[in-house]
Design a protein around this motif. Structure first.
Motif, PDB file in Angstrom:
ATOM      1  N   ILE A  18       0.710  -1.227  -0.087  1.00 21.20           N
ATOM      2  CA  ILE A  18      -0.182  -0.048   0.054  1.00 21.20           C
ATOM      3  C   ILE A  18       0.850   1.483   0.102  1.00 21.20           C
ATOM      4  CG2 ILE A  18      -1.984  -1.186   0.927  1.00 21.20           C
ATOM      5  CD1 ILE A  18      -1.187   0.305   3.616  1.00 21.20           C
ATOM      6  N   ALA A  19       2.150   1.207  -0.032  1.00 25.55           N
ATOM      7  CA  ALA A  19       3.153   2.310  -0.043  1.00 25.55           C
ATOM      8  C   ALA A  19       3.391   2.617  -1.479  1.00 25.55           C
ATOM      9  CB  ALA A  19       4.174   2.102   0.968  1.00 25.55           C
ATOM     10  N   GLU A  65      -6.387  21.459   4.293  1.00 31.42           N
ATOM     11  CA  GLU A  65      -6.588  20.489   3.192  1.00 31.42           C
ATOM     12  C   GLU A  65      -7.287  19.093   3.994  1.00 31.42           C
ATOM     13  OE1 GLU A  65      -3.384  21.217  -0.208  1.00 31.42           O
ATOM     14  OE2 GLU A  65      -3.312  19.476   1.195  1.00 31.42           O
ATOM     15  N   PRO A  66      -8.142  18.466   3.176  1.00 31.70           N
ATOM     16  CA  PRO A  66      -8.716  17.229   3.722  1.00 31.70           C
ATOM     17  C   PRO A  66      -7.422  16.167   4.117  1.00 31.70           C
ATOM     18  CG  PRO A  66      -9.729  17.986   1.662  1.00 31.70           C
ATOM     19  CD  PRO A  66      -8.652  18.859   1.961  1.00 31.70           C
ATOM     20  N   VAL A  67      -7.699  15.467   4.901  1.00 29.28           N
ATOM     21  CA  VAL A  67      -6.846  14.458   5.458  1.00 29.28           C
ATOM     22  C   VAL A  67      -6.901  13.219   4.585  1.00 29.28           C
ATOM     23  CG1 VAL A  67      -5.903  12.986   7.445  1.00 29.28           C
ATOM     24  CG2 VAL A  67      -6.645  15.359   7.748  1.00 29.28           C
ATOM     25  N   ASP A  68      -5.796  12.589   4.142  1.00 26.14           N
ATOM     26  CA  ASP A  68      -6.018  11.267   3.332  1.00 26.14           C
ATOM     27  C   ASP A  68      -4.605  10.354   3.638  1.00 26.14           C
ATOM     28  OD1 ASP A  68      -4.228  12.803   1.941  1.00 26.14           O
ATOM     29  OD2 ASP A  68      -5.450  12.963   0.145  1.00 26.14           O
ATOM     30  N   ASP A  69      -3.418  10.984   3.598  1.00 24.72           N
ATOM     31  CA  ASP A  69      -2.276   9.987   3.396  1.00 24.72           C
ATOM     32  C   ASP A  69      -1.388  10.187   4.709  1.00 24.72           C
ATOM     33  OD1 ASP A  69      -3.006   9.069   0.985  1.00 24.72           O
ATOM     34  OD2 ASP A  69      -2.345  10.716  -0.075  1.00 24.72           O
ATOM     35  N   VAL A  70      -0.454   9.211   4.922  1.00 28.09           N
ATOM     36  CA  VAL A  70       0.574   9.337   5.754  1.00 28.09           C
ATOM     37  C   VAL A  70       1.906   9.312   4.853  1.00 28.09           C
ATOM     38  CG1 VAL A  70       1.598   8.119   7.840  1.00 28.09           C
ATOM     39  CG2 VAL A  70      -0.771   8.044   7.627  1.00 28.09           C
ATOM     40  N   TYR A  71       2.847   9.954   5.342  1.00 28.44           N
ATOM     41  CA  TYR A  71       3.897  10.059   4.752  1.00 28.44           C
ATOM     42  C   TYR A  71       5.328   9.475   5.711  1.00 28.44           C
ATOM     43  CZ  TYR A  71       1.573  13.120   1.609  1.00 28.44           C
ATOM     44  OH  TYR A  71       0.634  13.647   0.768  1.00 28.44           O
ATOM     45  N   LEU A  72       6.100   8.553   5.445  1.00 25.53           N
ATOM     46  CA  LEU A  72       7.150   8.203   5.875  1.00 25.53           C
ATOM     47  C   LEU A  72       8.425   8.635   5.153  1.00 25.53           C
ATOM     48  CD1 LEU A  72       6.238   4.446   6.673  1.00 25.53           C
ATOM     49  CD2 LEU A  72       5.737   6.531   8.218  1.00 25.53           C
ATOM     50  N   ILE A 127       1.601   6.632   1.902  1.00 25.32           N
ATOM     51  CA  ILE A 127       0.432   5.690   2.457  1.00 25.32           C
ATOM     52  C   ILE A 127      -0.998   6.006   2.664  1.00 25.32           C
ATOM     53  CG2 ILE A 127       0.049   3.639   3.944  1.00 25.32           C
ATOM     54  CD1 ILE A 127       2.941   3.662   4.647  1.00 25.32           C
ATOM     55  N   ASP A 128      -1.824   5.514   1.979  1.00 25.41           N
ATOM     56  CA  ASP A 128      -3.420   5.902   2.166  1.00 25.41           C
ATOM     57  C   ASP A 128      -3.750   5.598   3.617  1.00 25.41           C
ATOM     58  OD1 ASP A 128      -6.395   5.012   2.173  1.00 25.41           O
ATOM     59  OD2 ASP A 128      -6.231   6.310   0.635  1.00 25.41           O
ATOM     60  N   GLY A 129      -4.081   6.647   4.282  1.00 27.34           N
ATOM     61  CA  GLY A 129      -4.531   6.549   5.657  1.00 27.34           C
ATOM     62  C   GLY A 129      -5.572   5.469   5.917  1.00 27.34           C
ATOM     63  N   MET A 130      -6.674   5.489   5.229  1.00 24.75           N
ATOM     64  CA  MET A 130      -7.756   4.527   5.356  1.00 24.75           C
ATOM     65  C   MET A 130      -7.109   3.011   5.227  1.00 24.75           C
ATOM     66  SD  MET A 130      -9.982   6.339   6.332  1.00 24.75           S
ATOM     67  CE  MET A 130     -11.313   5.144   6.601  1.00 24.75           C
ATOM     68  N   ARG A 131      -6.255   2.810   4.034  1.00 26.68           N
ATOM     69  CA  ARG A 131      -5.758   1.531   3.843  1.00 26.68           C
ATOM     70  C   ARG A 131      -4.905   0.948   5.138  1.00 26.68           C
ATOM     71  NH1 ARG A 131      -4.177   0.623  -1.877  1.00 26.68           N
ATOM     72  NH2 ARG A 131      -3.973  -1.665  -1.315  1.00 26.68           N
ATOM     73  N   LEU A 132      -4.012   2.041   5.627  1.00 27.41           N
ATOM     74  CA  LEU A 132      -3.293   1.687   6.830  1.00 27.41           C
ATOM     75  C   LEU A 132      -4.233   1.419   8.085  1.00 27.41           C
ATOM     76  CD1 LEU A 132      -0.595   1.482   7.930  1.00 27.41           C
ATOM     77  CD2 LEU A 132      -0.428   3.885   8.169  1.00 27.41           C
ATOM     78  N   LEU A 133      -4.753   2.159   8.289  1.00 27.23           N
ATOM     79  CA  LEU A 133      -5.925   1.705   9.275  1.00 27.23           C
ATOM     80  C   LEU A 133      -6.643   0.485   9.119  1.00 27.23           C
ATOM     81  CD1 LEU A 133      -7.738   5.432  10.161  1.00 27.23           C
ATOM     82  CD2 LEU A 133      -6.136   3.810  11.671  1.00 27.23           C
ATOM     83  N   ALA A 134      -7.056   0.111   7.980  1.00 28.03           N
ATOM     84  CA  ALA A 134      -7.827  -1.249   7.559  1.00 28.03           C
ATOM     85  C   ALA A 134      -6.410  -2.343   8.053  1.00 28.03           C
ATOM     86  CB  ALA A 134      -8.249  -1.310   6.363  1.00 28.03           C
TER      87      ALA A 134
END
Length: 168
Positions: free
Chosen positions: A30-31, A47-54, A109-116
């Motif tokens: 998912i990265a 802005e709307p929240v969606d992704d996490v960055y590493l 990384i898509d935040g929703m996919r990471l949470l799932a």
């Protein structure tokens, strides 16, 4: 980037220390690797929240602003750190701007996919949330020190009337 190099790169990110190889493989799916130049913006405050960055390498400055005030840099983030924790906390809008200050590579990384993924694998979820809390604690401390700098206060404590207030 080959799958083995991708896994090795993920394994070397401080934010993911201790994550099992199996979970790194799940994260690799998912990265997305992205590259940014100095001056680019990963995301902007509001802005709307969606992704996490590493952050793999480079530098990212976190800035905040309010109406009528120039943006204020809170802290610099470097290799191994995460940016965009709001996506993991079901926040709806960004609380800061993330500006690239040197050529930078990140995993997005898509935040929703990471949470799932974290819900599906509680051990991974625990590790991600623990690393997120550590990052938030460091940012809170950075904001605290910035506050002290702005108001010329000493970090050990300050006086409010006749009562000294200690800062933990």
């Amino acid at each position: 980037m080959g799958s083995q190099v991708l896994l090795e790169t993920l394994a070397n990110i401080r934010f993911l220390q201790g994550v099992t190889e199996k979970h790194l493989e799940d994260l690799a799916k998912i990265a997305r690797l992205e590259e940014f130049d100095e001056g680019d913006v990963l995301f902007s405050e509001g802005e709307p929240v969606d992704d996490v960055y590493l952050v793999i390498d480079g530098e990212v400055a976190l800035e905040v602003s309010s109406s009528g005030v120039c943006p204020q840099q809170l802290l610099m983030l470097a290799a191994g750190e995460s940016v965009g924790w709001s996506a993991l906390m079901h926040r709806t809008h960004r609380m800061a701007t993330a500006k690239v200050t040197a050529p930078t590579r990140v995993f997005r990384i898509d935040g929703m996919r990471l949470l799932a993924l974290c819900e599906e694998h509680p051990r991974l979820g625990y590790q991600v949330m623990r690393a997120t809390v550590a990052a938030l604690a460091a940012r809170l401390r950075a904001m605290q020190l910035r506050f002290f700098d702005i108001y010329r206060l000493q970090p050990g404590g300050f006086t409010c009337g006749a009562v000294e207030i200690g800062v933990d």
